[in-house]
Design an enzyme around this catalytic site. Structure first.
Site, mmCIF file in Angstrom:
data_model
loop_
_atom_site.group_PDB
_atom_site.id
_atom_site.type_symbol
_atom_site.label_atom_id
_atom_site.label_comp_id
_atom_site.label_asym_id
_atom_site.label_seq_id
_atom_site.Cartn_x
_atom_site.Cartn_y
_atom_site.Cartn_z
ATOM 1 C CG ASN A 1 -1.954 0.927 1.381
ATOM 2 O OD1 ASN A 1 -2.408 1.177 2.485
ATOM 3 N ND2 ASN A 1 -2.424 1.504 0.305
ATOM 4 C CG ASN B 1 -7.927 8.339 0.413
ATOM 5 O OD1 ASN B 1 -7.232 7.438 0.863
ATOM 6 N ND2 ASN B 1 -9.054 8.737 1.003
ATOM 7 C CB CYS C 1 -3.204 6.151 6.509
ATOM 8 S SG CYS C 1 -2.291 5.199 5.285
ATOM 9 C CG ASN D 1 -9.965 4.661 8.314
ATOM 10 O OD1 ASN D 1 -9.867 3.964 9.320
ATOM 11 N ND2 ASN D 1 -9.334 4.388 7.185
ATOM 12 C CG ASN E 1 -11.700 2.625 3.622
ATOM 13 O OD1 ASN E 1 -11.063 2.965 2.648
ATOM 14 N ND2 ASN E 1 -11.855 3.423 4.685
ATOM 15 C CD GLU F 1 -6.881 1.847 0.995
ATOM 16 O OE1 GLU F 1 -6.929 3.027 1.386
ATOM 17 O OE2 GLU F 1 -5.826 1.188 0.947
ATOM 18 N NE ARG F 2 -13.190 7.430 3.238
ATOM 19 C CZ ARG F 2 -13.434 8.034 4.395
ATOM 20 N NH1 ARG F 2 -14.650 8.480 4.685
ATOM 21 N NH2 ARG F 2 -12.477 8.170 5.308
ATOM 22 C CB CYS G 1 -6.734 -1.074 3.420
ATOM 23 S SG CYS G 1 -7.395 0.330 4.329
ATOM 24 N N GLY G 2 -4.247 -0.977 5.917
ATOM 25 C CA GLY G 2 -3.891 -1.313 7.290
ATOM 26 C C GLY G 2 -5.047 -1.209 8.263
ATOM 27 C CB THR G 3 -7.595 1.412 8.909
ATOM 28 O OG1 THR G 3 -7.781 1.725 7.523
ATOM 29 C CG2 THR G 3 -6.721 2.478 9.570
HETATM 30 N N1 LIG Z 1 -8.708 5.033 2.040
HETATM 31 C C1 LIG Z 1 -8.766 5.259 3.480
HETATM 32 C C2 LIG Z 1 -7.513 5.985 3.947
HETATM 33 C C3 LIG Z 1 -6.258 5.193 3.764
HETATM 34 C C4 LIG Z 1 -6.290 3.913 4.555
HETATM 35 C C5 LIG Z 1 -4.938 3.221 4.445
HETATM 36 N N2 LIG Z 1 -4.743 2.595 3.169
HETATM 37 C C6 LIG Z 1 -4.662 2.269 5.583
HETATM 38 O O1 LIG Z 1 -3.628 1.561 5.465
HETATM 39 O O2 LIG Z 1 -5.398 2.264 6.575
HETATM 40 C C7 LIG Z 1 -9.962 6.123 3.823
HETATM 41 O O3 LIG Z 1 -10.331 6.964 3.002
HETATM 42 O O4 LIG Z 1 -10.481 5.944 4.945
#
Ligand SMILES: N[C@@H](CCC[C@H](N)C(=O)O)C(=O)O
EC number: 5.1.1.7
Length: 325
Positions: free
Chosen positions: A14, A69, A78, A166, A202, A220-221, A229-231
Site C-alpha cells: 500500500n 487519498n 492510515c 476511518n 472502505n 479503499e474509499r 489497507c492497514g486500518t
Molecule cells: N482510504 C482510506 C484511507 C487510507 C487507509 C490506508 N490505506 C490504511 O492503510 O489504513 C480512507 O479513506 O479511509
C-alpha cells in the site's frame, strides 16, 4: 514553482509518497495538498501512489501525519502509512518509540523485531474503535451493524460496520475470487452518490483461512482496490474475533495482495484497540519540481533502496507459499 524532496514508501505494498514538513519549510496550502495528491498519485501521469503522507510538526506529539487519498480526499487515518511515518520519525529522532498525532487521536508507534528477516518492522496503535453507525457515518435506523444484512447491498452477505476511526464495511466470505465482482460493484456504489454512506466507506471482503490466519482484500474509499489497507486489516481482525473465528490477545496473521502483517486485538472496558505490526519499507527518494499551477512536475535525483525492495519481495514469497498450502 514548488520543489520538494519525496520519499516513496509502502506498508504491505500500500504505497505512499511521504513529504517531510518537519525538517523542510514548504508552505503547502490546503488546496495544494489536494492538488498534489491528484497530480503525484496518478498511476499513469504521476509518480503513482495510493496517497500522500504529509509528515508535519505537532504541538501535542512527536509528529503529525495527514493522509490524502489519490482522489485528493483527506482521511482520518492510515494504518499502513502510519508505520512508514513511524519509521521516518523514529529514525529522525533516533528513538524506537514515539507518538504520532492523527486527525482524531494521538497514536503510539514503536519499532518491532523484523516480521521477516531484514524487513524494517513497526507496530502502530489503531484506535479509537467505534461501532456507532453515526461515526462512519452509515445511515440506517439502528445503533450498530454487526454481522447483519444491508438489504439494498446484498441478499446474502452479512456485514459489520466499524470506524477505526476511518469507516469500514466488512464481510466474511468463503471465496474471495468468486466474490470479487460483487465487491467491486458494491464498493463502487457505496463510494458514489448514495443514501447509506454519504462520506463513502472502505469495503473489505475477508476469508478465514484457519485460526490465527485470515486474508483481507479491500476496496479503499478514495482509491479503489489496493494491495492492502492497514486500518481495514485491523478492523477485519477485530470482526473475526467478534464472530468467534479468532481470539482477542492472540496474534492474527493477516495476508493481503501485497504481503502479510500481524494484528493483535485488545479489549478494554469501553471498547477495543488493535496493534498493527508490519513492514515500513522505503522504496526510493527523489526531488520533485512542480509548476506553479500544480499541473506538471519533473522528478530528479532518484535513489532506489534496492536492498529493502529485495528483502520485502522475500516476505511476499513467504506469504504466497503459505497461501498455496
Ligand atoms: N482510504 C482510506 C484511507 C487510507 C487507509 C490506508 N490505506 C490504511 O492503510 O489504513 C480512507 O479513506 O479511509
Amino acid at each position: 514553482m514548488l520543489q520538494i524532496e519525496i520519499l516513496k514508501v509502502h506498508g504491505s505494498n500500500n504505497d505512499f509518497i511521504l513529504i517531510d514538513e518537519i525538517t523542510q519549510e514548504y508552505h503547502i496550502t490546503e488546496e495544494q495538498r489536494k492538488e498534489l495528491a491528484l497530480l503525484l498519485c496518478h498511476r499513469e501521469t504521476g509518480i503513482g501512489a495510493d496517497g500522500i503522507l504529509f509528515t508535519m510538526k505537532s504541538e501535542r506529539a512527536d509528529a503529525r501525519m495527514r493522509v490524502f487519498n489519490s482522489d485528493g480526499s483527506e482521511a482520518s487515518m492510515c494504518g499502513n502509512g502510519l508505520r512508514t511515518v513511524a519509521r521516518y520519525v523514529c529514525e529522525q529522532l533516533e528513538v524506537e518509540a514515539a507518538v504520532i498525532e492523527t486527525m482524531k487521536a494521538n497514536l503510539s508507534v514503536k519499532k518491532q523485531e523484523d516480521i521477516f528477516p531484514k524487513v524494517h518492522t513497526y507496530q502502530v496503535e489503531i484506535s479509537p474503535v467505534s461501532f456507532q453507525l453515526a461515526d462512519l457515518p452509515l445511515n440506517l435506523k439502528k445503533e450498530n451493524l454487526i454481522n447483519e444484512k444491508i438489504e439494498p447491498l446484498s441478499n446474502e452477505l452479512l456485514f459489520t460496520a466499524v470506524a477505526v476511526p476511518n469507516p469500514h464495511l466488512i464481510t466474511v466470505v468463503e471465496d474471495l475470487e468468486a466474490q470479487l465482482p460483487v465487491q467491486k460493484k458494491l464498493s463502487d456504489y457505496v463510494n458514489g452518490p448514495n443514501d447509506l454512506f454519504p462520506d463513502g466507506v472502505n469495503v473489505s471482503f475477508v476469508k478465514a483461512i484457519e485460526k490465527g490466519h485470515i486474508y483481507v482484500r479491500t476496496y479503499e474509499r478514495g482509491v479503489g482496490f489496493t494491495n492492502a489497507c492497514g486500518t481495514a486489516m485491523s478492523a477485519s481482525s477485530l470482526v473475526t474475533c467478534l464472530l468467534g473465528l479468532n481470539e482477542v490477545e492472540d496474534k492474527i496473521h493477516v495476508y493481503n495482495d501485497g504481503g502479510m502483517v500481524n494484528c493483535v486485538v485488545h479489549q478494554n472496558e469501553q471498547s477495543y484497540q488493535i496493534d498493527l505490526i508490519g513492514n515500513a519499507t522505503n522504496v526510493f527518494k527523489a526531488t520533485v519540481t512542480i509548476d506553479d499551477q500544480l499541473k506538471s512536475f519533473q522528478m530528479t535525483n532518484k535513489h532506489t533502496f534496492e536492498d529493502e525492495n529485495y528483502n520485502y519481495t522475500k516476505l511476499q514469497q513467504y506469504a504466497q507459499e503459505y497461501l498455496k498450502k
